[in-house]
Design an enzyme around this catalytic site. Structure first.
Site, PDB file in Angstrom:
ATOM      1  N   ASN A   7       0.778  -1.629   0.164  1.00 26.09           N
ATOM      2  CA  ASN A   7       0.135  -0.145   0.041  1.00 26.09           C
ATOM      3  C   ASN A   7       1.244   0.857  -0.231  1.00 26.09           C
ATOM      4  OD1 ASN A   7      -1.337   2.794   1.127  1.00 26.09           O
ATOM      5  ND2 ASN A   7      -3.192   0.676   1.686  1.00 26.09           N
ATOM      6  N   ASP A   9      -0.225   4.246  -0.331  1.00 25.03           N
ATOM      7  CA  ASP A   9      -0.592   5.869  -0.057  1.00 25.03           C
ATOM      8  C   ASP A   9       0.441   6.463   0.975  1.00 25.03           C
ATOM      9  OD1 ASP A   9      -3.036   4.522  -0.786  1.00 25.03           O
ATOM     10  OD2 ASP A   9      -4.083   4.340   1.096  1.00 25.03           O
ATOM     11  N   HIS A  10       0.965   6.135   1.535  1.00 23.11           N
ATOM     12  CA  HIS A  10       1.812   7.521   2.550  1.00 23.11           C
ATOM     13  C   HIS A  10       2.505   7.746   2.313  1.00 23.11           C
ATOM     14  CE1 HIS A  10      -0.718   6.347   5.937  1.00 23.11           C
ATOM     15  NE2 HIS A  10      -0.026   5.047   6.436  1.00 23.11           N
ATOM     16  N   HIS A  52      -5.276   3.531  -1.912  1.00 19.98           N
ATOM     17  CA  HIS A  52      -6.886   4.124  -1.623  1.00 19.98           C
ATOM     18  C   HIS A  52      -7.107   5.516  -2.186  1.00 19.98           C
ATOM     19  CE1 HIS A  52     -10.145   4.927   2.112  1.00 19.98           C
ATOM     20  NE2 HIS A  52     -10.443   4.732   1.756  1.00 19.98           N
ATOM     21  N   ARG A  54      -9.189   8.328  -1.744  1.00 21.53           N
ATOM     22  CA  ARG A  54      -9.947   8.354  -0.753  1.00 21.53           C
ATOM     23  C   ARG A  54     -11.638   9.791  -1.493  1.00 21.53           C
ATOM     24  NH1 ARG A  54      -9.337   7.585   4.866  1.00 21.53           N
ATOM     25  NH2 ARG A  54     -10.603   8.933   5.399  1.00 21.53           N
ATOM     26  N   ARG A  58      -7.134  13.316   0.101  1.00 17.31           N
ATOM     27  CA  ARG A  58      -5.745  13.397   0.715  1.00 17.31           C
ATOM     28  C   ARG A  58      -4.472  12.871   0.836  1.00 17.31           C
ATOM     29  NH1 ARG A  58      -7.551  10.584   6.628  1.00 17.31           N
ATOM     30  NH2 ARG A  58      -9.777  11.102   6.319  1.00 17.31           N
ATOM     31  N   GLU A  79      -8.672   0.748  -2.975  1.00 19.31           N
ATOM     32  CA  GLU A  79      -9.449   0.446  -1.698  1.00 19.31           C
ATOM     33  C   GLU A  79     -10.460   1.575  -2.603  1.00 19.31           C
ATOM     34  OE1 GLU A  79      -6.993   0.978   1.447  1.00 19.31           O
ATOM     35  OE2 GLU A  79      -6.192  -0.815   1.543  1.00 19.31           O
ATOM     36  N   THR A 109     -17.655  -0.837  12.030  1.00 24.72           N
ATOM     37  CA  THR A 109     -18.040  -1.917  12.424  1.00 24.72           C
ATOM     38  C   THR A 109     -17.513  -1.872  13.899  1.00 24.72           C
ATOM     39  OG1 THR A 109     -16.715  -3.556  11.896  1.00 24.72           O
ATOM     40  CG2 THR A 109     -18.503  -3.577  10.984  1.00 24.72           C
ATOM     41  N   THR A 110     -17.242  -2.458  15.042  1.00 28.92           N
ATOM     42  CA  THR A 110     -16.850  -1.665  15.914  1.00 28.92           C
ATOM     43  C   THR A 110     -15.252  -1.832  16.220  1.00 28.92           C
ATOM     44  OG1 THR A 110     -17.197  -4.075  16.709  1.00 28.92           O
ATOM     45  CG2 THR A 110     -18.803  -2.773  17.720  1.00 28.92           C
ATOM     46  N   GLU A 160     -10.858  -9.103   3.511  1.00 25.43           N
ATOM     47  CA  GLU A 160      -9.650  -8.083   3.621  1.00 25.43           C
ATOM     48  C   GLU A 160      -9.976  -8.480   5.083  1.00 25.43           C
ATOM     49  OE1 GLU A 160      -7.205  -6.063   1.891  1.00 25.43           O
ATOM     50  OE2 GLU A 160      -6.189  -5.589   3.829  1.00 25.43           O
ATOM     51  N   HIS A 200      -3.587  -4.184   7.629  1.00 27.61           N
ATOM     52  CA  HIS A 200      -3.613  -2.964   8.886  1.00 27.61           C
ATOM     53  C   HIS A 200      -3.420  -3.486  10.027  1.00 27.61           C
ATOM     54  CE1 HIS A 200      -6.008   1.023   9.183  1.00 27.61           C
ATOM     55  NE2 HIS A 200      -4.831   1.221  10.487  1.00 27.61           N
ATOM     56  N   GLY A 201      -2.045  -2.086   9.869  1.00 23.53           N
ATOM     57  CA  GLY A 201      -1.455  -2.777  11.368  1.00 23.53           C
ATOM     58  C   GLY A 201      -0.036  -3.821  11.346  1.00 23.53           C
ATOM     59  N   HIS A 223       2.227   1.144   6.050  1.00 22.53           N
ATOM     60  CA  HIS A 223       3.156   1.915   7.042  1.00 22.53           C
ATOM     61  C   HIS A 223       4.031   1.582   6.911  1.00 22.53           C
ATOM     62  CE1 HIS A 223       3.678   4.492  10.791  1.00 22.53           C
ATOM     63  NE2 HIS A 223       2.837   5.296   9.928  1.00 22.53           N
TER      64      HIS A 223
END
Ligand code: PXP
Length: 247
Positions: A7, A9-10, A52, A54, A58, A79, A109-110, A160, A200-201, A223
Protein backbone atom coordinates in the site's frame (compact mmCIF):
# COMPACT_ATOMS: atom_id res chain seq x y z
CA UNK A 1 3.66 -18.59 -0.52
CA UNK A 2 1.85 -15.57 0.91
CA UNK A 3 1.64 -12.69 -1.55
CA UNK A 4 2.50 -9.09 -0.68
CA UNK A 5 0.40 -6.14 -1.76
CA UNK A 6 2.23 -2.91 -0.97
CA UNK A 7 0.00 0.00 0.00
CA UNK A 8 1.72 3.17 -1.25
CA UNK A 9 -0.75 5.74 0.14
CA UNK A 10 1.78 7.20 2.55
CA UNK A 11 4.13 8.10 -0.28
CA UNK A 12 1.34 10.33 -1.57
CA UNK A 13 0.72 11.61 1.97
CA UNK A 14 4.30 12.88 2.05
CA UNK A 15 4.00 14.50 -1.37
CA UNK A 16 0.70 16.18 -0.47
CA UNK A 17 2.18 17.53 2.76
CA UNK A 18 4.23 19.91 0.64
CA UNK A 19 2.64 20.05 -2.82
CA UNK A 20 -1.13 20.03 -2.17
CA UNK A 21 -1.58 23.41 -3.86
CA UNK A 22 0.97 22.89 -6.64
CA UNK A 23 0.10 22.16 -10.26
CA UNK A 24 0.32 18.50 -11.28
CA UNK A 25 4.00 18.49 -12.21
CA UNK A 26 5.50 21.78 -10.93
CA UNK A 27 8.27 21.60 -13.49
CA UNK A 28 9.15 18.00 -12.64
CA UNK A 29 10.25 18.94 -9.12
CA UNK A 30 7.58 17.10 -7.17
CA UNK A 31 8.77 14.31 -4.91
CA UNK A 32 8.10 11.62 -3.86
CA UNK A 33 6.23 10.14 -6.83
CA UNK A 34 4.03 7.16 -5.86
CA UNK A 35 4.18 5.68 -9.35
CA UNK A 36 7.97 5.56 -9.34
CA UNK A 37 7.78 4.02 -5.87
CA UNK A 38 5.29 1.40 -7.10
CA UNK A 39 7.65 0.28 -9.85
CA UNK A 40 10.52 -0.04 -7.35
CA UNK A 41 8.24 -2.07 -5.04
CA UNK A 42 7.43 -4.43 -7.89
CA UNK A 43 11.11 -4.82 -8.77
CA UNK A 44 11.80 -5.67 -5.11
CA UNK A 45 9.18 -8.43 -5.07
CA UNK A 46 5.77 -6.86 -4.42
CA UNK A 47 3.00 -8.97 -5.94
CA UNK A 48 0.60 -6.08 -6.24
CA UNK A 49 0.15 -2.38 -5.55
CA UNK A 50 -2.68 -1.03 -3.42
CA UNK A 51 -3.95 2.54 -3.26
CA UNK A 52 -6.90 4.09 -1.48
CA UNK A 53 -8.48 6.84 -3.54
CA UNK A 54 -10.30 8.57 -0.72
CA UNK A 55 -13.34 10.71 -1.29
CA UNK A 56 -11.47 13.65 0.27
CA UNK A 57 -8.38 12.92 -1.93
CA UNK A 58 -6.14 13.47 1.07
CA UNK A 59 -3.26 11.44 -0.35
CA UNK A 60 -3.65 9.51 -3.62
CA UNK A 61 -5.02 11.66 -6.47
CA UNK A 62 -7.02 10.65 -9.56
CA UNK A 63 -3.99 11.26 -11.75
CA UNK A 64 -1.99 8.77 -9.67
CA UNK A 65 -4.43 5.91 -10.20
CA UNK A 66 -4.54 6.44 -13.96
CA UNK A 67 -0.74 6.59 -14.18
CA UNK A 68 -0.50 3.44 -12.04
CA UNK A 69 -2.98 1.65 -14.26
CA UNK A 70 -0.78 2.37 -17.27
CA UNK A 71 2.53 1.70 -15.58
CA UNK A 72 2.58 -1.17 -13.13
CA UNK A 73 3.21 -4.72 -14.26
CA UNK A 74 1.68 -6.63 -11.34
CA UNK A 75 -1.85 -6.04 -10.04
CA UNK A 76 -3.59 -2.81 -9.12
CA UNK A 77 -5.87 -3.07 -6.07
CA UNK A 78 -8.07 0.00 -5.59
CA UNK A 79 -9.40 0.58 -2.10
CA UNK A 80 -12.60 2.60 -2.27
CA UNK A 81 -15.76 3.64 -0.49
CA UNK A 82 -19.08 2.08 -1.45
CA UNK A 83 -20.40 5.06 -3.39
CA UNK A 84 -21.85 5.48 -6.88
CA UNK A 85 -19.09 7.96 -7.81
CA UNK A 86 -16.28 5.56 -6.82
CA UNK A 87 -18.05 2.65 -8.52
CA UNK A 88 -18.25 4.64 -11.74
CA UNK A 89 -14.57 5.54 -11.53
CA UNK A 90 -13.54 1.92 -10.83
CA UNK A 91 -15.53 0.62 -13.78
CA UNK A 92 -13.67 3.08 -16.04
CA UNK A 93 -10.25 2.49 -14.47
CA UNK A 94 -10.57 -1.30 -14.44
CA UNK A 95 -8.21 -2.16 -11.58
CA UNK A 96 -7.51 -5.87 -11.12
CA UNK A 97 -9.42 -5.76 -7.85
CA UNK A 98 -11.23 -3.35 -5.59
CA UNK A 99 -11.29 -3.50 -1.82
CA UNK A 100 -14.37 -1.92 -0.28
CA UNK A 101 -13.48 0.03 2.84
CA UNK A 102 -15.47 2.25 5.20
CA UNK A 103 -14.92 6.00 5.04
CA UNK A 104 -17.74 7.44 7.13
CA UNK A 105 -18.44 6.60 10.73
CA UNK A 106 -21.79 4.95 10.05
CA UNK A 107 -20.17 2.31 7.82
CA UNK A 108 -17.69 1.14 10.45
CA UNK A 109 -18.04 -1.89 12.71
CA UNK A 110 -16.82 -1.84 16.32
CA UNK A 111 -13.26 -2.76 15.36
CA UNK A 112 -13.15 -0.65 12.21
CA UNK A 113 -13.95 -2.94 9.29
CA UNK A 114 -16.70 -2.33 6.77
CA UNK A 115 -20.08 -3.13 8.33
CA UNK A 116 -21.49 -5.27 5.55
CA UNK A 117 -24.42 -6.32 7.75
CA UNK A 118 -25.60 -2.74 8.25
CA UNK A 119 -24.86 -1.67 4.66
CA UNK A 120 -25.89 -4.82 2.86
CA UNK A 121 -27.69 -3.28 -0.13
CA UNK A 122 -25.03 -0.66 -0.86
CA UNK A 123 -22.23 -3.20 -0.65
CA UNK A 124 -24.11 -5.70 -2.73
CA UNK A 125 -24.71 -3.12 -5.48
CA UNK A 126 -20.95 -2.53 -5.81
CA UNK A 127 -20.10 -6.26 -5.70
CA UNK A 128 -22.68 -6.94 -8.44
CA UNK A 129 -21.29 -4.16 -10.63
CA UNK A 130 -17.69 -5.39 -10.19
CA UNK A 131 -18.59 -9.05 -10.76
CA UNK A 132 -20.34 -8.05 -14.00
CA UNK A 133 -17.20 -6.15 -15.09
CA UNK A 134 -14.81 -8.99 -14.21
CA UNK A 135 -13.18 -7.04 -11.37
CA UNK A 136 -12.60 -8.99 -8.15
CA UNK A 137 -14.09 -7.42 -5.03
CA UNK A 138 -12.57 -7.79 -1.60
CA UNK A 139 -14.46 -6.68 1.53
CA UNK A 140 -12.34 -5.21 4.32
CA UNK A 141 -14.12 -6.66 7.35
CA UNK A 142 -13.55 -7.61 10.95
CA UNK A 143 -13.05 -11.33 11.56
CA UNK A 144 -16.68 -11.81 12.60
CA UNK A 145 -18.79 -14.70 11.42
CA UNK A 146 -21.80 -12.54 10.51
CA UNK A 147 -19.67 -10.28 8.26
CA UNK A 148 -17.83 -13.19 6.64
CA UNK A 149 -21.00 -15.18 5.99
CA UNK A 150 -22.70 -12.19 4.43
CA UNK A 151 -19.67 -11.53 2.20
CA UNK A 152 -20.19 -15.00 0.78
CA UNK A 153 -23.94 -14.54 0.49
CA UNK A 154 -23.62 -11.36 -1.60
CA UNK A 155 -21.07 -13.06 -3.90
CA UNK A 156 -17.90 -11.20 -2.96
CA UNK A 157 -15.04 -13.50 -3.99
CA UNK A 158 -12.47 -12.15 -1.51
CA UNK A 159 -12.33 -10.81 2.03
CA UNK A 160 -9.55 -8.82 3.67
CA UNK A 161 -9.63 -9.45 7.40
CA UNK A 162 -8.88 -6.34 9.45
CA UNK A 163 -5.77 -7.02 11.53
CA UNK A 164 -5.83 -3.59 13.24
CA UNK A 165 -7.41 -4.73 16.52
CA UNK A 166 -4.83 -7.52 16.72
CA UNK A 167 -1.90 -5.20 15.91
CA UNK A 168 -3.03 -2.61 18.47
CA UNK A 169 -3.76 -5.06 21.30
CA UNK A 170 -1.22 -5.18 24.14
CA UNK A 171 1.00 -8.25 24.11
CA UNK A 172 -0.35 -11.10 26.21
CA UNK A 173 -3.92 -12.27 26.67
CA UNK A 174 -5.52 -9.44 24.70
CA UNK A 175 -3.26 -10.00 21.70
CA UNK A 176 -3.77 -13.77 21.88
CA UNK A 177 -7.54 -13.28 21.91
CA UNK A 178 -7.42 -11.11 18.79
CA UNK A 179 -5.14 -13.59 17.06
CA UNK A 180 -7.61 -16.38 17.81
CA UNK A 181 -10.45 -14.30 16.32
CA UNK A 182 -8.38 -13.81 13.18
CA UNK A 183 -7.54 -17.51 13.02
CA UNK A 184 -11.19 -18.51 13.29
CA UNK A 185 -12.10 -15.86 10.71
CA UNK A 186 -9.56 -17.24 8.23
CA UNK A 187 -10.88 -20.77 8.73
CA UNK A 188 -14.51 -19.68 8.34
CA UNK A 189 -13.82 -17.66 5.18
CA UNK A 190 -11.82 -20.48 3.65
CA UNK A 191 -14.54 -23.03 4.45
CA UNK A 192 -17.00 -20.84 2.54
CA UNK A 193 -14.68 -20.73 -0.47
CA UNK A 194 -13.61 -17.10 -0.04
CA UNK A 195 -10.06 -16.02 -0.81
CA UNK A 196 -8.56 -14.75 2.44
CA UNK A 197 -6.43 -11.61 2.55
CA UNK A 198 -5.52 -9.57 5.62
CA UNK A 199 -4.16 -6.16 6.40
CA UNK A 200 -3.71 -3.10 8.63
CA UNK A 201 -1.02 -2.60 11.22
CA UNK A 202 1.19 -5.45 10.03
CA UNK A 203 4.88 -4.76 10.67
CA UNK A 204 8.35 -6.35 10.70
CA UNK A 205 7.75 -7.82 14.17
CA UNK A 206 4.17 -9.04 14.22
CA UNK A 207 4.59 -10.60 10.77
CA UNK A 208 6.23 -13.58 12.52
CA UNK A 209 2.83 -14.42 14.03
CA UNK A 210 0.52 -13.06 11.31
CA UNK A 211 2.16 -15.28 8.70
CA UNK A 212 1.04 -18.37 10.64
CA UNK A 213 -2.65 -17.59 10.10
CA UNK A 214 -4.20 -20.35 8.01
CA UNK A 215 -5.21 -20.00 4.33
CA UNK A 216 -3.67 -16.56 3.80
CA UNK A 217 -3.50 -15.52 0.16
CA UNK A 218 -2.20 -11.96 0.40
CA UNK A 219 -1.24 -9.37 2.99
CA UNK A 220 -1.68 -5.66 2.29
CA UNK A 221 0.96 -3.66 4.09
CA UNK A 222 1.73 0.05 3.91
CA UNK A 223 2.85 2.09 6.88
CA UNK A 224 5.60 -0.19 8.18
CA UNK A 225 7.18 -0.57 4.74
CA UNK A 226 7.14 3.17 4.02
CA UNK A 227 8.60 3.89 7.46
CA UNK A 228 11.38 1.32 7.09
CA UNK A 229 12.14 2.66 3.62
CA UNK A 230 13.19 6.01 5.13
CA UNK A 231 16.20 4.21 6.61
CA UNK A 232 16.93 1.37 4.21
CA UNK A 233 15.41 2.49 0.92
CA UNK A 234 12.27 0.96 -0.52
CA UNK A 235 13.97 -2.00 -2.22
CA UNK A 236 15.43 -3.36 1.00
CA UNK A 237 12.23 -2.58 2.94
CA UNK A 238 10.08 -4.64 0.56
CA UNK A 239 12.63 -7.45 0.24
CA UNK A 240 12.98 -7.84 3.97
CA UNK A 241 9.27 -7.94 4.70
CA UNK A 242 8.67 -10.42 1.90
CA UNK A 243 11.44 -12.63 3.29
CA UNK A 244 9.87 -12.46 6.77
CA UNK A 245 6.47 -13.37 5.31
CA UNK A 246 7.86 -16.45 3.61
CA UNK A 247 11.01 -17.53 5.47
N1 PXP B 1 -5.69 -2.82 4.15
C1 PXP B 1 -6.60 -1.81 4.10
C2 PXP B 1 -7.99 -2.13 3.68
C3 PXP B 1 -6.23 -0.50 4.42
O1 PXP B 1 -7.14 0.48 4.35
C4 PXP B 1 -4.89 -0.23 4.77
C5 PXP B 1 -4.45 1.17 5.06
O2 PXP B 1 -5.02 1.63 6.19
C6 PXP B 1 -3.99 -1.30 4.83
C7 PXP B 1 -4.42 -2.58 4.52
C8 PXP B 1 -2.57 -1.09 5.20
O3 PXP B 1 -2.46 -0.75 6.53
P1 PXP B 1 -1.05 -0.29 7.12
O4 PXP B 1 -0.70 0.99 6.47
O5 PXP B 1 -1.31 -0.20 8.58
O6 PXP B 1 -0.07 -1.39 6.78
Amino acid sequence: MILLGVNIDHCATLRQARYRQAPATAGGAIEPDPVTLAVLCEQAGADGITVHLREDRRHIQDRDVWRLRETIATRLNLEMACTPAMTELALKLKPDSVCLVPESREEITTEGGLDVVANRDRVRAVVDAMNAAGIKTSLFIDPEEAQIDLAKKISAPWVELHTGAYANAPLGAARAKEFQRLRLGCVRAHELGLTVNAGHGINYVNIAEVRTLPHLHELNIGHSIMSRALFTGITEAVRELKARMNP
